[in-house]
Design a protein around this motif. Structure first.
Motif, PDB file in Angstrom:
ATOM      1  N   UNK A 172       0.832  -1.205   0.000  1.00 18.89           N
ATOM      2  CA  UNK A 172       0.000   0.000   0.000  1.00 18.89           C
ATOM      3  C   UNK A 172       0.867   1.256   0.000  1.00 18.89           C
ATOM      4  N   UNK A 173       1.910   1.267   0.805  1.00 15.96           N
ATOM      5  CA  UNK A 173       2.767   2.453   0.901  1.00 15.96           C
ATOM      6  C   UNK A 173       3.485   2.735  -0.413  1.00 15.96           C
ATOM      7  N   UNK A 174       3.655   1.728  -1.252  1.00 13.19           N
ATOM      8  CA  UNK A 174       4.321   1.912  -2.535  1.00 13.19           C
ATOM      9  C   UNK A 174       3.365   2.363  -3.625  1.00 13.19           C
ATOM     10  N   UNK A 175       2.149   1.821  -3.631  1.00  9.93           N
ATOM     11  CA  UNK A 175       1.219   2.045  -4.737  1.00  9.93           C
ATOM     12  C   UNK A 175       0.210   3.154  -4.481  1.00  9.93           C
ATOM     13  N   UNK A 176      -0.266   3.284  -3.242  1.00  4.82           N
ATOM     14  CA  UNK A 176      -1.313   4.265  -2.939  1.00  4.82           C
ATOM     15  C   UNK A 176      -0.921   5.703  -3.301  1.00  4.82           C
ATOM     16  N   UNK A 177       0.337   6.142  -3.077  1.00  6.33           N
ATOM     17  CA  UNK A 177       0.674   7.523  -3.439  1.00  6.33           C
ATOM     18  C   UNK A 177       0.464   7.841  -4.915  1.00  6.33           C
ATOM     19  N   UNK A 178       0.654   6.848  -5.786  1.00  8.10           N
ATOM     20  CA  UNK A 178       0.457   7.100  -7.216  1.00  8.10           C
ATOM     21  C   UNK A 178      -1.017   7.266  -7.545  1.00  8.10           C
ATOM     22  N   UNK A 179      -1.882   6.574  -6.814  1.00  9.58           N
ATOM     23  CA  UNK A 179      -3.315   6.791  -7.008  1.00  9.58           C
ATOM     24  C   UNK A 179      -3.739   8.149  -6.459  1.00  9.58           C
ATOM     25  N   UNK A 180      -3.204   8.495  -5.295  1.00 11.53           N
ATOM     26  CA  UNK A 180      -3.591   9.756  -4.662  1.00 11.53           C
ATOM     27  C   UNK A 180      -3.182  10.960  -5.497  1.00 11.53           C
ATOM     28  N   UNK A 181      -2.052  10.849  -6.203  1.00 10.55           N
ATOM     29  CA  UNK A 181      -1.553  11.991  -6.975  1.00 10.55           C
ATOM     30  C   UNK A 181      -1.977  11.948  -8.438  1.00 10.55           C
ATOM     31  N   UNK A 182      -2.615  10.864  -8.858  1.00 10.62           N
ATOM     32  CA  UNK A 182      -2.984  10.723 -10.270  1.00 10.62           C
ATOM     33  C   UNK A 182      -4.083  11.728 -10.607  1.00 10.62           C
TER      34      UNK A 182
END
Length: 295
Positions: free
Chosen positions: A220-230
């Motif tokens: 989650x810590x690796x992938x979630x930031x890319x969703x949040x900033x997309x």
């Protein structure tokens, strides 16, 4: 990553452990990175390998969700309800498998958890053609006009699935997103992804169009930031984010394009409780139209 195997009883050979894939656009691709990680039971026994999603996988999932949004949001509410009910039927048909997986993943009364998940799909299916009637309105105005407000889906929603309830918690957060016409990119429970992956197999063989739900497994810590900033993601449900610092960072990243954010609760959620309509409304936008009355 090497996999563990166990001897097949009486055969003298080793069992082949499955490496599960991602679910993007209605297909099951391998992770772009080629990475995987071991999934263990609640007792620590090795179960399988799951794909370790990357930034590229997240971008592909968002692209698939955006591509599916137009057709899914334009479908009639009745049709979306039929499809969610079909998901419940398919899940019921694989009830025994889900009970085994939930038992291995979280223990407890697995049968009750699976039954509650099936019932939730049916419950939300029933709301598909009613939520607009409850939250829409004909507004009184001064003048010869009709003024009508109607809720519409917001778009692509990123969902961090609950970590402590990999099946019921996932259904309780995913179903209200898609029943109203949104599409979703889901980050499955990091350490307990198998029920979510099997649910993806159910979705793939139901009538749900490809891309409406996209499932990623991994960190989650690796992938979630890319969703949040997309910038093509319109909403974010942080139900499964357990680190307050990470939740704050994701919410800050989501502010760049004014995403609608559902924050993680301060207290544990009882996923068996009456869900109400509180998870359907955050990802709806109210649109109002004026129309002159006939003379």
């Amino acid at each position: 990553m090497p996999t563990e195997s166990t001897s097949v009883s009486g055969s003298g050979r080793l069992a082949v452990r499955k490496t599960y894939k991602l679910f993007i656009g209605g297909a099951f691709p391998r992770s772009e990175s080629g990475r995987s990680y071991a999934v263990t039971s609640s007792g620590g026994d090795f179960l399988a390998n799951a794909a370790l999603a990357s930034r590229k996988d997240a971008r592909d999932a968002v692209r698939a969700a955006r591509g599916a949004f137009g057709k899914w949001s334009a479908a009639t509410a009745y049709n979306r309800g039929q499809i969610l009910y079909r998901v419940a039927e398919m899940l019921e048909g694989r009830r025994a498998q889900f009970i085994d997986e939930v038992s291995l993943s979280e223990g407890g009364d697995a049968a009750s958890t699976v039954d509650a998940a099936i019932d939730l799909w049916v419950w939300y299916a029933g709301w598909s053609d009613k939520i607009t009637q409850v939250y829409g309105n004909a507004n009184p105005v001064a003048g010869p006009f009709f003024n009508l407000s109607s809720p519409e889906p917001t778009g692509v929603v990123g969902l961090v699935a609950p970590q402590e309830s990999p099946l019921l918690g996932l259904v309780a957060t995913l179903a209200p997103i898609i029943v109203t016409g949104n599409t979703a990119v889901v980050l499955a429970a990091e350490d307990r992804p198998l029920p979510a992956i099997t649910l993806a197999e159910v979705l793939a063989t139901s009538d749900l169009p490809g891309g409406v739900v996209n499932l990623l497994t991994g960190r989650v810590a690796e992938t979630a930031p890319w969703l949040a900033s997309h910038m093509d993601v319109n909403g974010l449900d942080l139900a499964g984010v357990t680190d307050p610092a990470l939740a704050a960072d994701l919410e800050a990243a989501a502010a760049d394009n004014l995403k609608r954010v559902v924050r993680p609760g301060a207290t544990p959620v009882d996923w068996h409780a009456d869900p109400g309509v509180g998870r359907m409304t955050p990802f709806l936008e109210t649109k109002t139209v004026w129309h002159p009355k006939g003379v």
